[in-house]
Design a protein around this motif. Structure first.
Motif, mmCIF file in Angstrom:
data_model
loop_
_atom_site.group_PDB
_atom_site.id
_atom_site.type_symbol
_atom_site.label_atom_id
_atom_site.label_comp_id
_atom_site.label_asym_id
_atom_site.label_seq_id
_atom_site.Cartn_x
_atom_site.Cartn_y
_atom_site.Cartn_z
ATOM 1 N N GLY A 36 0.733 -1.258 -0.077
ATOM 2 C CA GLY A 36 0.003 0.073 -0.146
ATOM 3 C C GLY A 36 1.023 1.343 0.059
ATOM 4 O O GLY A 36 1.942 1.446 -0.585
ATOM 5 N N PRO A 37 0.496 2.409 0.527
ATOM 6 C CA PRO A 37 1.049 3.397 0.654
ATOM 7 C C PRO A 37 2.674 3.607 1.361
ATOM 8 O O PRO A 37 3.421 4.222 1.148
ATOM 9 C CB PRO A 37 0.363 4.576 1.444
ATOM 10 C CG PRO A 37 -0.738 3.700 1.986
ATOM 11 C CD PRO A 37 -0.835 2.347 1.432
ATOM 12 N N ARG A 38 2.792 2.555 2.152
ATOM 13 C CA ARG A 38 4.100 2.485 3.015
ATOM 14 C C ARG A 38 4.845 1.760 1.999
ATOM 15 O O ARG A 38 6.052 1.850 2.149
ATOM 16 C CB ARG A 38 4.051 1.673 4.174
ATOM 17 C CG ARG A 38 3.087 2.090 5.040
ATOM 18 C CD ARG A 38 3.110 1.371 6.549
ATOM 19 N NE ARG A 38 4.383 0.949 7.012
ATOM 20 C CZ ARG A 38 4.764 0.349 7.846
ATOM 21 N NH1 ARG A 38 3.649 0.113 8.877
ATOM 22 N NH2 ARG A 38 5.890 0.098 8.148
ATOM 23 N N TYR A 67 3.656 -4.175 -7.917
ATOM 24 C CA TYR A 67 4.325 -3.086 -7.894
ATOM 25 C C TYR A 67 4.932 -2.863 -6.703
ATOM 26 O O TYR A 67 4.318 -2.645 -5.550
ATOM 27 C CB TYR A 67 3.783 -1.681 -8.264
ATOM 28 C CG TYR A 67 4.314 -0.363 -8.095
ATOM 29 C CD1 TYR A 67 5.425 -0.226 -8.821
ATOM 30 C CD2 TYR A 67 4.049 0.413 -7.003
ATOM 31 C CE1 TYR A 67 6.268 1.097 -8.864
ATOM 32 C CE2 TYR A 67 4.876 1.488 -6.988
ATOM 33 C CZ TYR A 67 5.843 2.047 -7.652
ATOM 34 O OH TYR A 67 6.713 2.968 -7.487
ATOM 35 N N PHE A 68 6.249 -2.876 -6.707
ATOM 36 C CA PHE A 68 7.009 -2.462 -5.205
ATOM 37 C C PHE A 68 7.755 -1.028 -5.325
ATOM 38 O O PHE A 68 8.414 -1.015 -6.008
ATOM 39 C CB PHE A 68 8.272 -3.780 -5.294
ATOM 40 C CG PHE A 68 7.873 -5.277 -5.013
ATOM 41 C CD1 PHE A 68 7.687 -5.742 -3.897
ATOM 42 C CD2 PHE A 68 7.471 -6.007 -6.258
ATOM 43 C CE1 PHE A 68 7.230 -7.144 -3.661
ATOM 44 C CE2 PHE A 68 7.128 -7.394 -6.111
ATOM 45 C CZ PHE A 68 6.777 -7.826 -4.973
ATOM 46 N N LYS A 69 7.482 -0.627 -4.302
ATOM 47 C CA LYS A 69 8.059 0.827 -3.957
ATOM 48 C C LYS A 69 9.038 0.545 -2.497
ATOM 49 O O LYS A 69 8.591 0.167 -1.635
ATOM 50 C CB LYS A 69 6.994 1.811 -3.614
ATOM 51 C CG LYS A 69 7.543 3.296 -3.479
ATOM 52 C CD LYS A 69 8.092 3.861 -4.697
ATOM 53 C CE LYS A 69 8.530 5.089 -4.322
ATOM 54 N NZ LYS A 69 9.601 5.899 -5.322
ATOM 55 N N TYR A 70 10.187 1.121 -2.826
ATOM 56 C CA TYR A 70 11.183 0.739 -1.490
ATOM 57 C C TYR A 70 12.192 1.721 -1.684
ATOM 58 O O TYR A 70 12.539 2.224 -2.758
ATOM 59 C CB TYR A 70 11.370 -0.732 -1.544
ATOM 60 C CG TYR A 70 12.129 -1.131 -2.782
ATOM 61 C CD1 TYR A 70 13.565 -1.257 -3.162
ATOM 62 C CD2 TYR A 70 11.217 -1.693 -3.747
ATOM 63 C CE1 TYR A 70 14.294 -1.948 -4.285
ATOM 64 C CE2 TYR A 70 11.871 -2.249 -5.099
ATOM 65 C CZ TYR A 70 13.164 -2.405 -5.342
ATOM 66 O OH TYR A 70 13.512 -2.707 -6.318
ATOM 67 N N ALA A 151 0.245 -3.938 3.977
ATOM 68 C CA ALA A 151 0.378 -4.383 2.887
ATOM 69 C C ALA A 151 -1.218 -4.330 2.316
ATOM 70 O O ALA A 151 -1.942 -5.487 1.978
ATOM 71 C CB ALA A 151 0.697 -5.803 2.622
ATOM 72 N N ASN A 152 -1.809 -3.154 2.282
ATOM 73 C CA ASN A 152 -3.323 -3.138 1.972
ATOM 74 C C ASN A 152 -3.264 -2.878 0.366
ATOM 75 O O ASN A 152 -2.136 -2.661 -0.180
ATOM 76 C CB ASN A 152 -3.838 -2.334 2.746
ATOM 77 C CG ASN A 152 -3.397 -0.812 2.439
ATOM 78 O OD1 ASN A 152 -3.309 -0.501 1.444
ATOM 79 N ND2 ASN A 152 -3.343 -0.162 3.657
ATOM 80 N N GLY A 156 -4.194 2.089 -5.825
ATOM 81 C CA GLY A 156 -3.646 1.329 -7.090
ATOM 82 C C GLY A 156 -3.735 -0.275 -7.218
ATOM 83 O O GLY A 156 -3.225 -0.881 -8.176
ATOM 84 N N ALA A 157 -4.312 -0.858 -6.283
ATOM 85 C CA ALA A 157 -4.256 -2.395 -6.073
ATOM 86 C C ALA A 157 -5.241 -2.699 -7.246
ATOM 87 O O ALA A 157 -5.462 -3.937 -7.537
ATOM 88 C CB ALA A 157 -4.373 -2.877 -5.000
#
Length: 182
Positions: A36-38, A67-70, A151-152, A156-157
């Motif tokens: 999610g946003p995190r 999509y993984f944002k990190y 992990a919600n 954009g899910a």
């Protein structure tokens, strides 16, 4: 010489097929935002759910993507044993760019772990089961748990719109049939 039915039929058929093709391609794949946003982060313990709990509430199909944002981390695609042991030494794929999109090209299980020491052991890992069939069965649409867990499905899910597309296709088919006989 073309008959009135042929003259009316073929332009309508071409229009209908064009719209059907566009709709099929528009609803066939979805992007799920992991975390999610995190984003893809080491769990801190205050999450409402873990990554695998989130994954079980969604339906993944061939063509969908994660999509993984990190930041200061990585995403490793590993086999089942490496997943169980949090073994980062020989991943199948390794991503370090901070914005990773992973597309499912087959059905089956996919295993993801963090490449940063200690993160996988702390729960930054994910198992995804990609369904054999690409159509969503009634009542099997992904769910969303906004406002919480690590992990919600927020932001954009992409909820499946296959049902809406089916209704639209049926309506277009009815219009097409009506136009043939009017």
């Amino acid at each position: 010489m073309a008959t009135p039915i042929q003259t009316k039929f073929f332009p309508n058929l071409l229009f209908f097929l064009s719209v059907a093709l566009l709709l099929t391609s528009a609803v066939s794949a979805y992007e799920f935002r992991v975390g999610g946003p995190r984003g893809w982060t080491k769990p801190t313990g205050d999450e409402l759910e873990n990554y695998n709990h989130w994954a079980t509430k969604n339906r993944f199909h061939v063509g969908d993507s994660l999509y993984f944002k990190y930041e200061n981390d990585s995403v490793l695609v590993v086999d089942k044993n490496a997943y169980k042991e949090c073994n980062t030494t020989d991943p199948q794929l390794k991503f370090v760019d901070g914005n990773t999109t992973f597309r499912f090209d087959r059905h089956g299980y996919f295993y993801f772990i963090s490449g940063k020491p200690g993160h996988c052991e702390a729960g930054e890992r994910l198992i995804i089961r990609v369904m054999v069939h690409s159509e969503v069965m009634p009542g099997a649409a992904p769910s969303s748990q906004p406002g919480g867990g690590s992990a919600n499905t927020e932001s954009g899910a992409a909820l499946k719109t296959t049902t809406a597309a089916s209704v639209l296709m049926a309506a277009l088919g009815s219009l097409f049939a009506i136009s043939l006989f009017s």
